[in-house]
Design an enzyme around this catalytic site. Structure first.
Site, mmCIF file in Angstrom:
data_model
loop_
_atom_site.group_PDB
_atom_site.id
_atom_site.type_symbol
_atom_site.label_atom_id
_atom_site.label_comp_id
_atom_site.label_asym_id
_atom_site.label_seq_id
_atom_site.Cartn_x
_atom_site.Cartn_y
_atom_site.Cartn_z
ATOM 1 N N GLY A 69 21.637 -48.956 -80.554
ATOM 2 C CA GLY A 69 20.637 -49.244 -79.533
ATOM 3 C C GLY A 69 21.292 -49.490 -78.184
ATOM 4 O O GLY A 69 22.511 -49.651 -78.075
ATOM 5 N N CYS A 70 20.468 -49.520 -77.158
ATOM 6 C CA CYS A 70 20.991 -49.615 -75.799
ATOM 7 C C CYS A 70 21.634 -50.982 -75.531
ATOM 8 O O CYS A 70 22.792 -51.054 -75.113
ATOM 9 C CB CYS A 70 19.896 -49.313 -74.791
ATOM 10 S SG CYS A 70 18.362 -50.215 -75.051
ATOM 11 N N TYR A 71 20.914 -52.071 -75.787
ATOM 12 C CA TYR A 71 21.504 -53.401 -75.574
ATOM 13 C C TYR A 71 22.743 -53.592 -76.451
ATOM 14 O O TYR A 71 23.778 -54.054 -75.963
ATOM 15 C CB TYR A 71 20.485 -54.499 -75.884
ATOM 16 C CG TYR A 71 19.441 -54.750 -74.822
ATOM 17 C CD1 TYR A 71 19.797 -55.163 -73.541
ATOM 18 C CD2 TYR A 71 18.087 -54.644 -75.114
ATOM 19 C CE1 TYR A 71 18.829 -55.442 -72.577
ATOM 20 C CE2 TYR A 71 17.115 -54.922 -74.152
ATOM 21 C CZ TYR A 71 17.486 -55.324 -72.892
ATOM 22 O OH TYR A 71 16.529 -55.611 -71.948
ATOM 23 N N ALA A 114 25.915 -51.881 -75.137
ATOM 24 C CA ALA A 114 26.521 -52.591 -74.013
ATOM 25 C C ALA A 114 27.251 -53.845 -74.476
ATOM 26 O O ALA A 114 28.414 -54.082 -74.128
ATOM 27 C CB ALA A 114 25.443 -52.955 -72.985
#
EC number: 1.2.1.38
Lengths: 338, 338, 338, 338
Positions: free
Chosen positions: D149-151, D154
């Site tokens: 996922g994006c979060y 990161a």
């Protein structure tokens, strides 16, 4: 009518003071000092208030121009207010300063965070720290107020009741906050140009932002503070974390905020997390908090307008108290939304 | 205290009316009708005004709820106000409608631009077109006002003095205008989602936008109108072009605007082109104009806040006139900038 | 491998050239001239391309550094390219200049629009006007190309087929256009600070913008041009108006555009009005047009990225032609959306 | 040529895949499944890629349409991919799924965070967690990848080397992150309308965001995660805090990141804090970290494009590995800036 002078009239806070005073029942901006724009009309410097100040001119600072002035507001670059405060205090004119020059009580804190000795440390005792919700009575009796900074106002209002209630370990606090770009002032910088900021989000001032000192002073805590820049003009959101001192009901921190601010017209406590636009253009603060059983932490969030409750609004609220006016005169608790 | 009802209280104009009335010396919002959000608190529907309306609830429309109401504001989807206007007029309650339902005097214009016969054409004569600067006296005496639309307000205020002075050929006018996204209302659409609009600029409604009819009616002109959507929330800028009827001094159109609006507190005429943020959150209009010798054209520009002078501000200004109050009560001519 | 030098490497167009060249199969940026940032790493000047240029340094201009260079791109402030063009031409290096210094064929036009005589008028005949879709064959054979400006590229591509088809009266054209803020360059100005632009829309350069001259030259027309600044970083939308020379089918102008650009990979003609974000970060142009029977006008709209098709993309497209490469090498016709 | 199908072709990730594949040397998007827009042209659904997909049509899902497909990408709403994964796996087609359905290895984690049993728990062992920098070899050999996922991408890239180096107490981690609005997908919601988000910053999903589970799985840590919504379209910044396990050099965490990613073309470690716009439109990650002696904490920051390295870019990077292509084919490490 109360005749008011603004030092730093050409900056963003100066412009916001002009806007707010245009709607204030008693305050009138009669002397506008702004050296860099001296001689220009208010319309040229602040076109958004031009219709209300058609003939007003920004002028150079001169002490003589304080004659007949009933109140001085200062919104100057850091270090400038120290040079003028003595003069204003000597004349006995009520003075509300937005700079950081007189916010810290201990001169040693200036040396630690600002890397130089305070040039007017003897004046520090004249100043009261300016958050009316926390220091109402001392502000009412003060001749000089150092209005709190934007980030500290947001963080302190969210955390103070929780620290005071002993819910949060004072050495464990993290304030992760984000500001609109007007918080960086009107001076031109690459970091605040539209092309740099639009569509971008970044942290800055890692580990070293000077507002940390104010938060630590007012909360009696040790704080790691990380500011971020948001692609928006106004608003501060402070997301605050602390280790809970004990297990508690998930809503206990929320209830502590509700209890602390039940009678405050400008503070609104909600179960849902606040958005900065709900308070834009106003003097309002919106807060929430909760306890996370899974990680043992307390979370508290606070939204203000950095130019409103974080600057010009708070200055006027302080001045209203100092002058014996209705505390909320000329101020709104409704944000400009959408 | 004047008790006011809002029809369409849950939309953006409803929210702006609530914000403005919180600062109005006489108007109090006592009945808030909003069928889609009936039963919800104002805080849930409009969190930005929550601190000022802590106990208020949005309710379903009912005629009985008009008992004791002194003034009705309507900000409803097109076609809805036609259904209720008769009831309000029959009760003799002063009525300010922001919809387009009663703005055009000629029922044939509705058929041409809205593609259907007007369902309450007999009520049209009750309504005065609501731009106070142009129709002050008729508004003062009216029982019902159809407040002007956002684009027409901007364009008409810029062009009316130039057309009246015979400077502009009435068949040659182009209005190229741009609006913030709040002008499209609160209903969810792909075209107004953040991801669609952010970082983008586009025209829409080519050749067929219904506001053209209002502009033509008020200016007695033929107009090609192209609206655009700007990635900002509030504000309208109208850039208006017309063939000059004669050669003239480049500043002659500017002077015509200055003369026309010299005594208007909400209209500010400047030599420099206005920016929409100078009037954001306010009831102000900023205007400029000039003549281009090279191409023989007159250029006029106008900036308003579509929710302010283009909606809620204008409604309150009209209501103040109808009720015999100070025309500017509760309104500001200072924008929220930056 | 084609070794390329960039004059003006520290500006926005310089940065975009670096980004595009990183994905180009043949072009390699080997000399980066940028006097104001000389000695700094590319990572410090353009952090967005840092991962692809880990060791590159911006350097001061020196003629000697052109040794071994196969291609020169210039993206300099107005007037700077005139000083260096002779040197580059003498060395016989293919040269693509983005400045306005060599775009106008007639020295008198410089005097009229730039208010001073052209300092290197003798070099003007060396330059071809750089819009590949309109001047493909002359660009292919040229040693020097003056790539078209951002506004003119948008307006000319929309209008040229309509003027050529005799659909539009050449003396009647209005170009009402809007640009993202990157079009104003990287130099700091109050007018392009975030706080000034965010949430605001305004016109500028009324009646006098220098790009008018380019449009008039390429279209053989008289044009009233009004640029606006949009709160977005990239993108230009040109909304163009002209009096129709005759009554025609409402879709006739659209069909003229479709016919003119049927084989162009970077030009996309659609019935719906284009949005600037559809072409952001790309070399694409999206166009539409129609005839308005009611007012007798033709309307044409054009969207480009001012830094793409309006600057760096167009420069690379021209260079590809000059160097005999695939015209589209390193370029995309897909915008970065959302 | 590798024929690729996209499930969820009408969403933002679908559009980004189309954009990236248009520049990929081998991948061709041949089947575009998108039930809600079935029958519409790509130009109608994704106008930004219209010039590159002039004849392509979005179609309804059918298993038969997988005939001849060499690779399947899925970017579906949560829960949808579980229903189709079996079919794709049975056909032996390499599969890259962006949903959360197969990211957690332990079915119990689904019950805890998603509040229901996993409907296809037997398929979980087929999936490799898709962050190439951390799982390169297993991805290379996998038939199915659950792209991170994006979060989590990161946060994990910023924290993994610090946790592995034993610098950070694993039970002390706070991830305070902020996302652009495209992270919320294309479905219409009041919370992602332009008027709600523009000029506003807020937290959401307090204490309960499902991405917490992925971060905890990959880091072997307990995490308090607070997501925020930023008024920008693309980008994620994760600001990560952890208690240091020991006193260390302030630059030690930075050096740990530099060491960990020295050979990674898409990861760039810098001393200064990264901005999301530096990586917009790209597959890059920019990282920094430091140790705060005053509070005994480690701070690490990470910037990605949620649609790039946080979605479509990462999917293509994974597919390149699975298919034995150049890992970086079709991907850029340069952001679209400004």
């Amino acid at each position: 009518m109360i005749r008011m002078a603004i030092l730093g009239a050409s900056g963003y806070v100066g412009g916001e003071l002009l806007r707010l005073c245009a709607a204030h029942p008693q305050l009138r901006a009669t002397r506008l000092f702004g050296d860099s724009k001296a001689g220009q009309s208010v319309g040229a410097v602040h076109p958004h208030v031009a219709p209300a100040y058609r003939d007003a001119i920004v002028e150079s600072w001169s002490e003589a121009a304080l004659d007949g002035v009933d109140l001085v507001f200062a919104a100057l670059p850091h270090g400038e207010s120290k040079k003028l405060a003595g003069t204003i205090l000597d004349r006995g004119i009520p003075f509300v300063d937005l700079g950081a020059d007189f916010r810290l009580h201990d001169p040693a804190d200036y040396e630690r965070w600002y890397k130089e000795p305070h040039a007017a440390a003897d004046l520090l005792p004249n100043f009261v720290y300016g958050i009316p919700e926390l220091h109402r009575e001392t502000i009412r009796g003060a001749k000089a107020v150092a209005a709190a900074g934007c980030y500290p106002t947001a963080a302190i209002l969210a955390l103070k009741p929780l620290v005071e209630a002993g819910m949060v370990e004072p050495t464990s606090i993290i304030v992760d906050a984000a500001s609109g770009v007007s918080g960086a002032g009107r001076a031109l910088k690459e970091g605040t140009s539209f092309n740099t900021v639009d569509g971008s989000f970044a942290a800055y001032g890692l580990l070293s932002h000077r507002h940390t000192a104010e938060m630590e002073q007012e909360l009696g805590a040790t704080i790691l503070f990380t500011p971020h820049l948001v692609p928006m003009t106004r608003g501060i959101l402070a997301t605050c974390y602390g280790s809970a001192t004990r297990s508690m009901n998930p809503d206990a921190p929320l209830q502590a905020l509700r209890d602390a601010y039940a009678d405050e017209p400008f503070v609104h406590v909600t179960a849902d997390p606040p958005a900065t636009k709900w308070v834009a253009g106003s003097n309002a603060v919106q807060l929430t908090a909760r306890y996370d059983e899974r990680t043992g932490r307390v979370l508290a969030l606070s939204a203000i307008d950095n130019l409103g409750k974080g600057a010009a609004g708070q200055m006027i609220q302080c001045a209203n108290l100092m002058l014996g006016l209705d505390e909320g005169a000329g101020l709104s608790n409704c944000g400009v939304f959408p």
